[in-house]
Scaffold this motif. Structure first.
Motif, PDB file in Angstrom:
ATOM      1  N   TYR A  86      -1.555  -2.553  -5.946  1.00 33.84           N
ATOM      2  CA  TYR A  86      -1.455  -3.541  -7.023  1.00 33.84           C
ATOM      3  C   TYR A  86      -0.236  -4.432  -6.813  1.00 33.84           C
ATOM      4  N   SER A  88       1.373  -5.027  -3.999  1.00 34.89           N
ATOM      5  CA  SER A  88       1.204  -5.890  -2.823  1.00 34.89           C
ATOM      6  C   SER A  88       0.230  -7.027  -3.125  1.00 34.89           C
ATOM      7  N   ALA A  89      -0.818  -6.724  -3.877  1.00 32.87           N
ATOM      8  CA  ALA A  89      -1.761  -7.785  -4.248  1.00 32.87           C
ATOM      9  C   ALA A  89      -1.084  -8.798  -5.166  1.00 32.87           C
ATOM     10  N   LEU A  90      -0.237  -8.302  -6.059  1.00 32.34           N
ATOM     11  CA  LEU A  90       0.484  -9.191  -6.971  1.00 32.34           C
ATOM     12  C   LEU A  90       1.428 -10.106  -6.198  1.00 32.34           C
ATOM     13  N   THR A  91       2.175  -9.535  -5.262  1.00 33.33           N
ATOM     14  CA  THR A  91       3.092 -10.377  -4.467  1.00 33.33           C
ATOM     15  C   THR A  91       2.306 -11.365  -3.614  1.00 33.33           C
ATOM     16  N   GLU A  92       1.207 -10.914  -3.065  1.00 33.05           N
ATOM     17  CA  GLU A  92       0.367 -11.821  -2.264  1.00 33.05           C
ATOM     18  C   GLU A  92      -0.166 -12.960  -3.125  1.00 33.05           C
ATOM     19  N   ASN A  93      -0.596 -12.638  -4.354  1.00 38.04           N
ATOM     20  CA  ASN A  93      -1.066 -13.674  -5.280  1.00 38.04           C
ATOM     21  C   ASN A  93       0.037 -14.664  -5.593  1.00 38.04           C
ATOM     22  N   GLN A  94       1.257 -14.155  -5.808  1.00 41.47           N
ATOM     23  CA  GLN A  94       2.381 -15.051  -6.097  1.00 41.47           C
ATOM     24  C   GLN A  94       2.648 -15.980  -4.914  1.00 41.47           C
ATOM     25  N   LYS A  95       2.625 -15.416  -3.708  1.00 40.18           N
ATOM     26  CA  LYS A  95       2.828 -16.240  -2.508  1.00 40.18           C
ATOM     27  C   LYS A  95       1.751 -17.311  -2.406  1.00 40.18           C
ATOM     28  N   LEU A  96       0.522 -16.905  -2.645  1.00 41.38           N
ATOM     29  CA  LEU A  96      -0.582 -17.856  -2.558  1.00 41.38           C
ATOM     30  C   LEU A  96      -0.467 -18.930  -3.638  1.00 41.38           C
ATOM     31  N   LYS A  97      -0.013 -18.537  -4.840  1.00 40.23           N
ATOM     32  CA  LYS A  97       0.162 -19.522  -5.904  1.00 40.23           C
ATOM     33  C   LYS A  97       1.228 -20.540  -5.532  1.00 40.23           C
TER      34      LYS A  97
END
Length: 182
Positions: A86, A88-97
């Protein structure tokens, strides 16, 4: 002796593989068989000594404790894994945003540059067209002036020729008058 060794080795392998896997909840019939077996052992079908029953009970307690610790470890690991996934997915989402926002800003910048260039191009074309119209007007005006000057030149040449003719006539008249007056 070697056959015993291989058997015990296989037996320990089986035991380890069974203890490594998470315990499945036993079926109701398996529970009753286990209770019957325990009750037979405790009630004394073969009359075990109290130390043997204590060893068996302690072994069973240790085994259950191991199983419980394994299940708790598995649950903790799975919870940690889910939490880690969760996060890692959250950090990845933030990076993508953030990348998306940067791309949107860049897109808006490029659009504004394109609009400015299009406006400049339109201004240049309108300026060019107005310049062309002005040049055409000036050219027409110059052509008119040239044609007027050409006409004036023609008139001037005619006037010069007339003037020369009048001079010649005047000179002839002066000669005639001077002959008559003598």
């Amino acid at each position: 002796m070697s056959s015993l060794y291989t058997r015990s080795k296989e037996f320990t392998r089986n035991r380890k593989s069974q203890s490594d896997s998470p315990p499945a909840s036993p079926s109701p019939t398996a529970k009753t068989f286990r209770h019957e077996r325990l009750s037979r052992l405790e009630s004394g079908g073969s009359n075990p000594t109290s130390s043997e029953s204590y060893d068996r009970a302690s072994a069973r307690a240790r085994r259950e404790a191991r199983l419980a610790s394994l299940t708790s470890r598995v649950e903790e690991d799975s919870n940690r894994d889910y939490k880690r996934l969760y996060e890692s997915a959250l950090t990845e989402n933030q990076k993508l945003k953030t990348k998306l926002q940067e791309a949107q800003l860049e897109l808006a910048d490029v659009k504004s540059k394109l609009e400015k260039m299009a406006q400049q191009k339109q201004e240049k074309t309108s300026d060019r067209s107005s310049m062309l119209e002005m040049e055409k007007r000036e050219r027409r005006a110059l052509e008119r002036k040239m044609s007027e000057m050409e006409e004036e030149m023609k008139v001037l040449t005619e006037l010069k020729s007339d003037n020369q003719r009048l001079k010649d006539e005047n000179g002839a008249l002066i000669r005639v008058i001077s002959k008559l007056s003598k």
